[in-house]
Design a protein around this motif. Structure first.
Motif, short mmCIF file in Angstrom:
data_model
loop_
_atom_site.label_atom_id
_atom_site.label_comp_id
_atom_site.label_asym_id
_atom_site.label_seq_id
_atom_site.Cartn_x
_atom_site.Cartn_y
_atom_site.Cartn_z
N GLY A 163 6.49 11.67 2.31
CA GLY A 163 5.50 10.64 2.61
C GLY A 163 4.11 11.08 2.23
O GLY A 163 3.90 12.16 1.66
N SER A 164 3.16 10.23 2.55
CA SER A 164 1.77 10.48 2.21
C SER A 164 0.89 10.13 3.41
O SER A 164 1.20 9.20 4.16
N GLU A 165 -0.18 10.87 3.60
CA GLU A 165 -1.10 10.61 4.71
C GLU A 165 -2.54 10.63 4.21
O GLU A 165 -2.88 11.33 3.25
N HIS A 268 -5.48 10.83 -0.42
CA HIS A 268 -4.20 10.98 0.27
C HIS A 268 -3.59 12.34 -0.04
O HIS A 268 -3.79 12.90 -1.12
N ASP A 270 0.12 14.20 -0.17
CA ASP A 270 1.57 13.98 -0.20
C ASP A 270 2.29 15.16 0.43
O ASP A 270 1.82 16.30 0.38
N ARG A 298 12.14 9.43 9.47
CA ARG A 298 11.14 8.56 8.83
C ARG A 298 10.32 7.82 9.86
O ARG A 298 9.10 7.68 9.74
N THR A 299 10.98 7.35 10.93
CA THR A 299 10.26 6.64 12.00
C THR A 299 9.27 7.57 12.69
O THR A 299 8.13 7.18 12.97
N SER A 302 6.38 8.12 10.38
CA SER A 302 5.53 6.92 10.29
C SER A 302 4.62 6.80 11.49
O SER A 302 3.44 6.44 11.36
N THR A 307 3.01 7.43 5.28
CA THR A 307 3.50 6.19 4.69
C THR A 307 4.44 6.51 3.54
O THR A 307 4.46 7.62 3.04
#
Length: 307
Positions: A163-165, A268, A270, A298-299, A302, A307
């Motif tokens: 994901g990425s933040e 962002h 990754d 994943r939850t 998130s 994302t």
């Protein structure tokens, strides 16, 4: 026949550089570590396995020779134990996971805690170190999985995106930039900055993101370089300068710190899950790998802001 418990103690001394540090890592007393090493030396013909160099214990020539096989023997013993337990339907074993000292340090424990509730017999170990150190340890099979904030080009790796933040710019409370609706990126040329150390993945991410906004690395004025999120926050609070920080690293109550609204799309970072590309992974390692790519993980990610 060599005792794998003795070999584990031997490897702990090699990896930590002292009996006291090995004792801490193994949850033993220092005399117990010394006793295990003496017993191993006696079994090998009263040969010395360590010598003192400064404050560190380093392997002798005999110790180096033993080291080449000790890790393989311990790993084989662990795999045999896991195989037998698997026959009983129980997933067990030891899995060493690594990440760098920024938001990975905050992301991984959330996943590991949930994984532990599902597989309580799996012993987890989390190593915090620079990216190059983690990659080298992965190649030596000292670490099973690592989470890094940068794509890798080394051969023989399985790499999957997690994901990425977003990265946010923070400044001390009272900094006039906090009151502006939007701050052009070019203003960073005029500001003292607290940045990750040169060559670190997060530093490269920041520099590349700013380069796309026409702010070159040579334009920046770092006053402090550190990979410690705590060090960054404390330095910003003290008014030393502005800093980029993964959003997840901001405390719930950002006393003394505020975010600056930088114009344009936010930078962002990754995240990638990495392991060696090889067959026959221990079941505990495979279960953790599968879990970290599952919808449940994943939850959790998130909710943490990825994302």
């Amino acid at each position: 026949m060599l005792n794998t418990f003795h070999l584990r103690t031997f490897l702990a001394v090699v990896d930590t550089g002292s009996y006291s540090a090995a004792a801490l890592a193994l949850h033993m007393t220092q005399p117990a570590v010394s006793q295990q090493i003496r017993a191993l030396e006696e079994q090998l013909g009263a040969i010395k396995l360590f010598r003192r160099v400064g404050k560190r214990m380093v392997p002798t020539h005999a110790g180096e020779e033993l080291l080449t096989n000790a890790r393989d023997l311990v790993q084989l013993a662990e795999r045999a134990e896991q195989t037998i337990l698997a026959l009983k339907g129980q997933v067990a074993g030891r899995v060493v996971v690594g990440c760098t000292a920024n938001s990975g340090e905050r992301l991984l424990p959330r996943l590991l805690a949930d994984f532990h509730t599902r597989f309580p017999a799996v012993h987890l170990e989390l190593i915090i170190a620079p990216a190059d150190t983690l990659l080298d340890a992965l190649g030596e099979r000292e670490i099973a999985l690592i989470v890094l904030e940068e794509q890798q080009r080394r051969r023989g790796l399985d790499i999957v995106g997690l994901g990425s933040e977003p990265l946010v710019v923070i400044g001390a409370t009272g900094n006039p930039l906090l009151k502006q609706a939007q701050v052009p990126p070019g203003i960073l040329r005029e500001q003292p900055l607290i940045l990750p150390r040169q060559g670190s993945p997060l530093r490269r991410t920041i520099e590349e993101g700013l380069r796309k906004r026409s702010v070159l690395p040579a334009d920046l004025h770092p006053v402090l370089e550190t990979d410690s999120p705590t060090g960054v926050l404390q330095s910003v609070r003290a008014g030393l300068g502005l800093a980029f920080m993964p959003k997840i690293c901001l405390p719930g109550r950002s006393d003394g710190v505020g975010t600056i609204d930088l114009a344009g799309q936010p930078l962002h970072q990754d995240w990638f899950l990495i392991r060696m590309r090889e067959r026959g992974q221990p079941r505990a390692v495979q279960e953790l790998y599968d879990y970290m790519l599952s919808p449940v993980a994943r939850t959790i990610l998130s909710k943490a802001g990825l994302t």
